[in-house]
Design a protein around this motif. Structure first.
Motif, PDB file in Angstrom:
ATOM      1  N   ILE A  92       0.837  -1.206   0.000  1.00  0.00           N
ATOM      2  CA  ILE A  92       0.000   0.000   0.000  1.00  0.00           C
ATOM      3  C   ILE A  92       0.873   1.258   0.000  1.00  0.00           C
ATOM      4  O   ILE A  92       0.625   2.221  -0.744  1.00  0.00           O
ATOM      5  N   ASN A 131       0.231   3.179  -3.506  1.00  0.00           N
ATOM      6  CA  ASN A 131      -0.943   4.043  -3.383  1.00  0.00           C
ATOM      7  C   ASN A 131      -0.734   5.333  -4.187  1.00  0.00           C
ATOM      8  O   ASN A 131       0.304   6.001  -4.108  1.00  0.00           O
ATOM      9  N   TYR A 144      -5.680   3.345  -2.046  1.00  0.00           N
ATOM     10  CA  TYR A 144      -5.683   2.322  -1.013  1.00  0.00           C
ATOM     11  C   TYR A 144      -5.911   2.872   0.397  1.00  0.00           C
ATOM     12  O   TYR A 144      -5.856   2.110   1.377  1.00  0.00           O
ATOM     13  N   ALA A 201      -6.367  -3.128  -2.232  1.00  0.00           N
ATOM     14  CA  ALA A 201      -4.930  -3.435  -2.287  1.00  0.00           C
ATOM     15  C   ALA A 201      -4.703  -4.944  -2.247  1.00  0.00           C
ATOM     16  O   ALA A 201      -3.825  -5.476  -2.953  1.00  0.00           O
TER      17      ALA A 201
END
Length: 612
Positions: free
Chosen positions: A533, A537, A553, A562
Motif C-alpha cells: 500500500i 498508493n 488504497y 490493495a
C-alpha cells in the motif's frame, strides 16, 4: 498411413451382447486408437475383432455373453453377434465400388461378395457365439452376409453360406496383448518370432553344409573340453542299461540342426560404451517394444511372400497398450514405429503421448456405465478446419489426459485456479482430484470451445467456472453458442462469479482478507500488504477494460482493493498457501469459497458425491 495397400480394408465392426457391449458400432480406419479409463471395455473390443477374424480354436464361454447388473442367470437363447464389414480399396486408400475382376480377393471370397443398396461390393462376415444344447457348451459359427443394413436394424441381415478358415487366413487378425515379451516369444511355439525363424529360407544344400559344420563344431568342443569329455565317459554306461546293442552317446553343446539352432537364437542389445546383454537382462519396456518390432518384420515378410506368388494378404493388428513399460519420451517415439507397421491397426492405449499424435478422426472413446460399454467418435464435419486445429493443438496435443477423465472442470485462469482448485476439491470431497478421476483445466483465456466440443462429442461431463467480467462472459457465450447453448444462465454446469468479479475479488468479498494477508506474509515477508500500500498508493494501476485508473488504497475499502491487486500481481506465488489457509479454517462451511462450493455441489449432484 503405411503406404501399402492390400486392396481391402475392414471399415466397420458391430457388436451385440458380447461381454460389456450390448449394441455398438465402430468405424475403423487405417489406424484407430481406443482411449478411455481402465475397465471401460477397450480390451473387449480387441477381443471381439480377434474372435471375428482370428484363426485357430477359440475358447469361449458364458463369460463372453453380455450380462446386465442384477441378472442372476443368462437365458440360453441370448447370443453374441459380431459383424465385420470389409470393402475394396484402391492404392490411394479410397473405397472402390467393386472388387477388381480376377483379383485375389474376388477369387478368395467368390459368392461371399455382396452388393449394398448403392450396388457397391462388400464382404460382411457374421460371427455368432451361442449355446449348443447338443454339446452343452457355447460354440462359434461364421457366415457371410447377403446384405449390410442400417445400424438400427443390423441384426436382421440375412446370412449366406459358411466362411471357411482358408477365407479368413489372408485377412486374419493378429492380437498382441499387453503381456508381450520377446524373451518369451523366442521360445514360445506359434509366436511371430518362431513363425519367421522356423524356415530360414535356405536351400537343401546350404542346410546340409551348415549342419555338417555344426556337427564338426560339437565334436571339437567335446574333444577339447575336459569337463564334457568326463561327462561323456560317464554317460556311456547308459548303453549297457537301456540297450542290448550299442546305443551311441553323444553330447551336443551346440544344436546339430538348423531348426533346433533357430529355436535357441538369442537377441542381445547394447547401449553406447556398454557390454551387450541378452534381452532377458533388459527391462520389460525394451522386450515389449522388441516383440512389436518382430511383428512388423513378420508382416513385411509375409507380404513379400504373398506378392512373390501372386497372392495378397491384409494384415490386421489388434494391439493392447503398446506403451506398456515405456517412459514418456519412448512412448512419443513409439507412435512412429506403429505408423510404419504395414497393417491396419486397432490399438488400445492409456497414453496421452500416443493419442496426442493421432488425428482426431482416429480416436474412439470407450466409456463404461454400470455393465454396458459404449463407443463414441468425433464428427469433424460439424467444425471448421481452424476449430479442428484448435482442438488438436490446445487439447489433444497438450492435455490429452482429459480423454481418460471422469469429468472436465474448466476455468479461465491458469494460475490461481490451477493451484487452488485441487486443494479445495480435496477439502470438499476428502479425495484428491486424481482419486475422483476429474481433470481441472485452465482454458487459457475465454475460449472454452475446443474443450467443451470434445467433451460433448465424447460424452464427458463438463463444468465451467468463469469470471464475471464482460470480456469473460462474451467469450463464454461465444463458446457455448458453438455447441448450441444460447444462454449460460440456463446451465447448472456453468458457474459465473457475481458482480463482474474474478476469483481474487470473490475471495475478498467472501471475507478471506485475514487469510490473504497471512499467505502474503508467509510467502513475501511479514507486513507485505502494508508495504504494498505504501509503495503503490496513488500510482497508476493496470488497465481495466482498457481504462487506466489510479490506485487508491487509503480510503474506505482501500485495504481490500490493495489485497485484490496484490493477489492478481502475485497469484502464482501465494495461491497454494492461500488455498491451504482457507481450507484449514475451523468452520467447515468456510473452508471452500462460496461460488466454488456451489460449483462443487453441482458436480456432486451429477455424480452422487457427498461433501466431506
Amino acid at each position: 498411413m503405411t503406404g501399402v495397400s492390400s486392396g481391402v480394408s475392414v471399415v466397420e465392426l458391430r457388436i451385440s451382447n458380447f461381454r460389456s457391449f450390448r449394441n455398438v458400432s465402430v468405424r475403423l480406419g487405417d489406424l484407430t486408437l481406443l482411449v478411455g479409463a481402465n475397465n471401460a471395455g477397450k480390451t473387449n473390443l480387441l477381443d471381439a475383432i480377434g474372435l471375428a477374424l482370428g484363426t485357430g480354436r477359440k475358447v469361449v464361454g458364458i463369460d463372453d455373453i453380455y450380462s446386465a447388473i442384477g441378472e442372476i442367470s443368462l437365458p440360453k437363447t441370448r447370443k453374441a453377434v459380431i459383424d465385420v464389414l470389409i470393402k475394396p480399396i484402391g492404392k490411394d486408400g479410397e473405397a472402390l465400388d467393386s472388387f477388381p475382376a480376377g483379383s485375389f480377393w474376388t477369387a478368395l471370397w467368390g459368392q461371399g461378395i455382396a452388393q449394398d443398396s448403392a450396388v457397391h461390393d462388400f464382404v460382411g462376415v457374421r460371427t455368432t457365439l451361442m449355446w449348443d444344447p447338443v454339446r452343452s457348451e457355447y460354440a462359434l459359427s461364421r457366415k457371410f452376409l447377403k446384405d449390410w443394413k442400417l445400424f438400427a436394424d443390423w441384426l436382421s441381415a440375412e446370412e449366406a453360406h459358411a466362411v471357411t478358415s482358408a477365407q479368413i487366413e489372408p485377412i486374419a487378425v493378429s492380437y498382441i496383448d499387453a503381456q508381450r515379451d520377446l524373451e518369451n516369444d523366442l521360445r514360445a511355439r506359434g509366436s511371430f518370432w518362431r513363425r519367421l525363424t522356423d524356415d530360414l529360407g535356405l536351400s537343401d544344400a546350404e542346410i546340409k553344409s551348415f549342419e555338417a559344420a555344426l556337427t564338426k563344431l560339437n565334436e571339437e568342443l567335446v574333444a577339447k573340453s575336459g569337463v564334457l569329455t568326463h561327462i561323456h565317459r560317464n554317460l556311456v554306461d547308459l548303453e549297457d542299461i537301456i540297450a542290448s546293442s550299442k546305443a551311441g552317446i553323444s553330447i551336443s553343446p551346440v544344436p546339430r540342426t538348423l531348426r533346433d539352432l533357430s529355436r535357441g537364437v538369442d537377441v542381445t542389445l547394447s547401449t553406447p560404451d556398454a557390454q551387450p546383454f541378452p534381452l532377458a537382462r533388459h527391462g520389460m519396456g525394451t522386450r515389449s517394444l522388441a516383440s512389436l518390432l518382430v511383428f512388423r518384420a513378420y508382416v513385411d515378410w509375409k507380404r513379400k511372400q504373398a506378392e512373390a506368388t501372386g497372392d495378397s494378404v491384409h494384415a490386421f493388428l489388434a494391439l493392447e497398450e503398446p506403451e506398456a513399460h515405456l517412459h514418456p519420451q519412448a512412448q512419443r517415439a513409439l507412435f512412429h514405429q506403429i505408423a510404419t507397421v504395414s497393417a491396419q491397426r486397432l490399438l488400445s492405449t492409456h497414453s496421452p503421448y500416443l493419442s496426442g499424435q493421432a488425428g482426431l478422426a482416429d480416436l474412439r472413446l470407450v466409456v463404461r456405465t454400470k455393465s454396458e460399454s459404449t463407443i463414441a467418435a468425433l464428427d469433424l464435419s460439424k467444425i471448421t478446419d481452424e476449430e479442428r486445429r484448435a482442438v488438436e493443438r490446445q487439447v489433444i496435443a497438450s492435455k490429452g489426459d482429459l480423454l481418460y477423465s471422469r469429468a472436465l472442470i474448466l476455468y479461465e485462469g491458469i494460475v490461481t485456479e490451477e493451484l487452488a482448485f485441487p486443494i479445495w476439491a480435496k477439502v470438499y470431497w476428502g479425495k484428491t482430484v486424481h482419486e475422483l478421476g476429474f481433470s481441472f483445466v485452465g482454458a487459457g483465456g475465454h475460449n472454452y470451445f475446443p474443450f467443451i466440443w470434445l467433451a460433448e462429442s465424447f460424452g464427458i461431463p463438463w463444468f465451467i467456472y468463469s469470471d464475471g467480467e464482460d470480456a469473460a462472459l462474451q467469450g463464454l457465450s461465444s463458446s457455448l453458442a458453438k455447441i448450441e447453448i444460447a444462454d449460460y444462465k440456463t446451465r447448472s454446469e456453468v458457474m459465473v462469479i457475481p458482480e463482474k468479479g474474478d476469483i481474487e475479488a470473490e475471495l475478498v468479498r467472501d471475507g478471506y482478507l485475514p487469510q490473504i494477508e497471512e499467505a502474503l506474509d508467509k510467502v513475501l515477508g511479514p507486513g507485505f500488504l502494508d508495504r504494498y500500500i505504501k509503495e503503490l498508493n496513488g500510482k497508476p494501476g493496470p488497465k481495466k477494460a482498457g481504462v487506466e485508473y489510479t490506485r487508491e488504497y487509503t480510503s474506505t475499502g482501500g485495504r481490500e482493493r490493495a489485497a485484490i491487486d496484490a493477489l492478481r500481481n502475485y497469484k502464482g506465488n501465494v495461491a497454494t498457501s492461500l488455498a491451504e489457509a482457507i481450507g484449514a479454517l475451523p468452520e467447515p462451511a468456510r473452508r471452500v469459497p462460496t461460488t466454488i462450493a456451489q460449483l462443487f455441489a453441482q458436480i456432486s449432484k451429477h455424480f452422487g458425491l457427498t461433501r466431506r
